[in-house]
Design a protein around this motif. Structure first.
Motif, mmCIF file in Angstrom:
data_model
loop_
_atom_site.group_PDB
_atom_site.id
_atom_site.type_symbol
_atom_site.label_atom_id
_atom_site.label_comp_id
_atom_site.label_asym_id
_atom_site.label_seq_id
_atom_site.Cartn_x
_atom_site.Cartn_y
_atom_site.Cartn_z
ATOM 1 N N LEU A 1 33.502 32.861 41.953
ATOM 2 C CA LEU A 1 34.366 33.397 40.896
ATOM 3 C C LEU A 1 35.031 34.696 41.331
ATOM 4 C CD1 LEU A 1 32.366 32.787 37.598
ATOM 5 C CD2 LEU A 1 34.635 31.915 38.153
ATOM 6 N N GLY A 2 34.238 35.546 41.996
ATOM 7 C CA GLY A 2 34.802 36.822 42.455
ATOM 8 C C GLY A 2 35.944 36.624 43.427
ATOM 9 N N LEU A 3 35.787 35.675 44.346
ATOM 10 C CA LEU A 3 36.858 35.412 45.320
ATOM 11 C C LEU A 3 38.098 34.846 44.649
ATOM 12 C CD1 LEU A 3 34.789 33.895 48.272
ATOM 13 C CD2 LEU A 3 35.963 36.099 48.230
ATOM 14 N N VAL A 4 37.907 33.945 43.674
ATOM 15 C CA VAL A 4 39.054 33.362 42.960
ATOM 16 C C VAL A 4 39.828 34.447 42.229
ATOM 17 C CG1 VAL A 4 39.688 31.902 41.011
ATOM 18 C CG2 VAL A 4 38.111 31.048 42.737
ATOM 19 N N VAL A 5 39.119 35.284 41.476
ATOM 20 C CA VAL A 5 39.788 36.349 40.715
ATOM 21 C C VAL A 5 40.455 37.346 41.654
ATOM 22 C CG1 VAL A 5 39.445 38.236 39.074
ATOM 23 C CG2 VAL A 5 38.212 36.083 38.767
ATOM 24 N N GLU A 6 39.776 37.666 42.771
ATOM 25 C CA GLU A 6 40.326 38.638 43.707
ATOM 26 C C GLU A 6 41.589 38.119 44.380
ATOM 27 O OE1 GLU A 6 40.996 42.045 45.300
ATOM 28 O OE2 GLU A 6 39.202 41.759 44.076
ATOM 29 N N LEU A 7 41.616 36.839 44.729
ATOM 30 C CA LEU A 7 42.797 36.261 45.354
ATOM 31 C C LEU A 7 43.997 36.307 44.426
ATOM 32 C CD1 LEU A 7 41.298 33.162 47.192
ATOM 33 C CD2 LEU A 7 42.326 35.171 48.252
ATOM 34 N N TYR A 8 43.777 36.214 43.139
ATOM 35 C CA TYR A 8 44.865 36.179 42.176
ATOM 36 C C TYR A 8 45.108 37.532 41.524
ATOM 37 C CZ TYR A 8 44.420 31.115 42.610
ATOM 38 O OH TYR A 8 44.370 29.844 43.087
ATOM 39 N N SER A 9 44.569 38.594 42.126
ATOM 40 C CA SER A 9 44.751 39.934 41.584
ATOM 41 C C SER A 9 45.367 40.822 42.647
ATOM 42 C CB SER A 9 43.406 40.523 41.135
ATOM 43 O OG SER A 9 42.784 39.695 40.185
ATOM 44 N N PRO A 10 46.157 41.816 42.249
ATOM 45 C CA PRO A 10 46.744 42.730 43.231
ATOM 46 C C PRO A 10 45.694 43.659 43.815
ATOM 47 C CG PRO A 10 47.278 43.432 41.008
ATOM 48 C CD PRO A 10 46.599 42.103 40.876
ATOM 49 N N GLY A 11 45.819 43.961 45.098
ATOM 50 C CA GLY A 11 44.904 44.900 45.726
ATOM 51 C C GLY A 11 43.508 44.314 45.909
ATOM 52 N N PHE A 12 42.547 45.205 46.137
ATOM 53 C CA PHE A 12 41.142 44.803 46.294
ATOM 54 C C PHE A 12 40.323 45.605 45.315
ATOM 55 C CE2 PHE A 12 36.912 44.827 48.106
ATOM 56 C CZ PHE A 12 36.750 43.502 48.482
ATOM 57 N N GLY B 1 36.670 28.416 36.588
ATOM 58 C CA GLY B 1 37.232 29.761 36.413
ATOM 59 C C GLY B 1 38.689 29.831 36.818
ATOM 60 N N MET B 2 39.067 29.123 37.892
ATOM 61 C CA MET B 2 40.452 29.116 38.347
ATOM 62 C C MET B 2 41.366 28.445 37.320
ATOM 63 S SD MET B 2 41.977 27.866 42.011
ATOM 64 C CE MET B 2 41.466 26.163 41.800
ATOM 65 N N VAL B 3 40.875 27.334 36.741
ATOM 66 C CA VAL B 3 41.668 26.638 35.722
ATOM 67 C C VAL B 3 41.897 27.545 34.517
ATOM 68 C CG1 VAL B 3 41.644 24.724 34.080
ATOM 69 C CG2 VAL B 3 40.963 24.337 36.450
ATOM 70 N N ILE B 4 40.839 28.241 34.110
ATOM 71 C CA ILE B 4 40.966 29.160 32.968
ATOM 72 C C ILE B 4 41.958 30.271 33.280
ATOM 73 C CG2 ILE B 4 39.713 30.864 31.574
ATOM 74 C CD1 ILE B 4 37.246 29.056 31.845
#
Length: 445
Positions: free
Chosen positions: A248-259, A345-348
């Motif tokens: 989940l952390g990797l999915v959200v991080e990939l779709y968020s700006p920065g780190f 999580g990615m679908v949501i």
């Protein structure tokens, strides 16, 4: 003469006094290791016992006493602990100070001798799978055989039917509350009666006395803080949770700006996962290398065309995680759980936050060209309805008509219409204009 006798007696007295420290040193040289077997039987406990047994062997211990209080755990870990006990050269004694249930019973039966406190119990060892139900017939049969072998492993002439009844509810022993459909659990007095115990004791010191080590130096071993962390992390319930957090952390991080926080959580979860399995002795450096190579290939996929690097990298990541665990089947299930949670999580994220996500906007077309936004793919020429025109080509059923000097592509209702015939426009559906042959003279120029 009297002086000579006095000198001899004085010499003997001095010799006795001088010998006392050496006698004490020799007695105190006997070492017994006290090793706790507590909480759940799992891979972390196996790693702790490996270290404890190794220390005892290196120290020249006379015996290892397992102080057992457990409700059981996972059969694969119990099997490995039993094998470890059989391979250890130092004699192992089991002291059940409370409970040796399920996998704990198997461990106790592999000890050379068993002592139990007055309120202790041993038994109820049916194989249970992860969902809490009884294992299938094949696994159950193996587990029953393991319990029977355990009863014979110590060298005592034990009646194996009691070990079998602990694991098989079909064995009928009503005198010990183990009728049909019930597993056998023996109290301390019952275990002594059926010779599954060598004595009922009230303390650890009494175990030492009965086993002949009352003057031995007792060396207790305890879990280090790192082993405690490793036992928690390597727990079969915690593993899929850690992997799910990482996914989940990797999915959200990939779709968020920065780190930020999601990426930190993902990396921390993966580091904890590999750390726990390294300390527990299940993960080798080859699993870490495979995982790191996989991550590198996935990153390279962003810069290379084709998708091959990403596929190989993903397989390497999954392979590294599965290789890190002691049970490949369970690790594969844990990975599937993590993938399912990450996918959900990615679908949501796409459903509710799609337009606000940074990377997603670059990968997935998020803009919709609908009529509400003012986009029109084809002009819907409703003004043509009812107009009469002349076919400029035959309609088979598609063709063209001419109306007000404009050539328009149309289709008939299915019939053939020859060139030069009058047709009436009966339906307009975007770019699809339907005509019907008509004898009516229309507005034809």
């Amino acid at each position: 003469m009297h002086k000579m006798i006095g000198r001899v007696l004085l010499f003997i007295l001095l010799l006795s006094v001088i010998s006392i420290p050496f006698i004490q040193t020799e007695a105190s040289g006997t070492k017994v290791y006290k090793v706790p077997v507590e909480e759940e039987v799992e891979k972390g406990l196996l790693a702790f016992l490996k270290r404890s047994f190794s220390e005892a062997e290196q120290a020249g211990a006379e015996a290892i006493i397992l102080e057992i209080d457990t409700l059981g755990g996972f059969t694969d870990a119990a099997d490995k602990i039993a094998k470890l006990m059989d391979e250890t050269e130092v004699p192992i004694i089991a002291y059940i100070n409370n409970r040796a249930i399920s996998a704990g019973a198997l461990i106790a039966l592999h000890a050379k001798d068993i002592y139990m406190s007055p309120n202790a119990t041993i038994g109820a060892a049916q194989a249970i799978v992860a969902n809490g139900n009884a294992a299938d017939a094949k696994a159950q049969s193996k587990w029953i055989a393991d319990m029977i072998n355990a009863a014979n492993s110590s060298g005592h002439d034990r009646d194996t039917k009691y070990a079998q009844a602990m694991a098989d509810p079909d064995v009928d022993l009503p005198q010990y509350r183990a009728g049909k459909g019930k597993l056998l659990t023996l109290t301390a007095s019952e275990a002594l009666e059926v010779e599954y115990s060598q004595g009922t004791v009230s303390s650890f010191e009494e175990v030492l006395a009965k086993a002949g080590y009352e003057n031995a130096e007792v060396i207790p071993t305890e879990l280090t803080i790192f082993e405690k962390i490793a036992r928690f992390i390597a727990h079969p319930i915690v593993v899929p949770i850690l992997l799910s957090i990482a996914g989940l952390g990797l999915v959200v991080e990939l779709y968020s700006p920065g780190f930020g926080v999601p990426g930190t959580m993902a990396i921390t979860s993966l580091l904890l996962f590999f750390y726990g399995h390294l300390v527990a002795g299940f993960a080798g450096y080859e699993s870490i290398v495979l995982f790191v190579v996989g991550v590198g290939l996935v990153i390279a996929e962003f810069f290379l065309p084709g998708g091959i690097a990403g596929i190989i990298g993903s397989l390497a990541i999954v392979g590294g995680i599965i290789l890190a665990g002691g049970n490949p089947m369970y690790m594969a299930i844990s990975v599937l759980i993590a993938v399912a949670i990450a996918s959900t999580g990615m679908v949501i994220l796409m459903k509710f936050f799609g337009k606000k996500l940074h990377l997603l906007n670059k990968v997935v077309l998020m803009d919709a060209t609908d009529t509400e936004s003012g986009y029109v793919s084809n002009v819907n020429r409703v003004e043509l309805l009812g107009r009469v025109a002349k076919t400029s080509t035959p309609l088979r059923p598609a063709g063209a008509i001419e109306l007000d000097g404009e050539r328009i592509d149309v289709v008939s209702e299915g019939s053939y219409i020859d060139k030069g015939k009058n047709v009436t426009i009966v339906k307009v559906e975007g770019s699809r204009i339907v005509v019907r042959e008509s004898e009516e003279e229309g507005e034809i120029e």
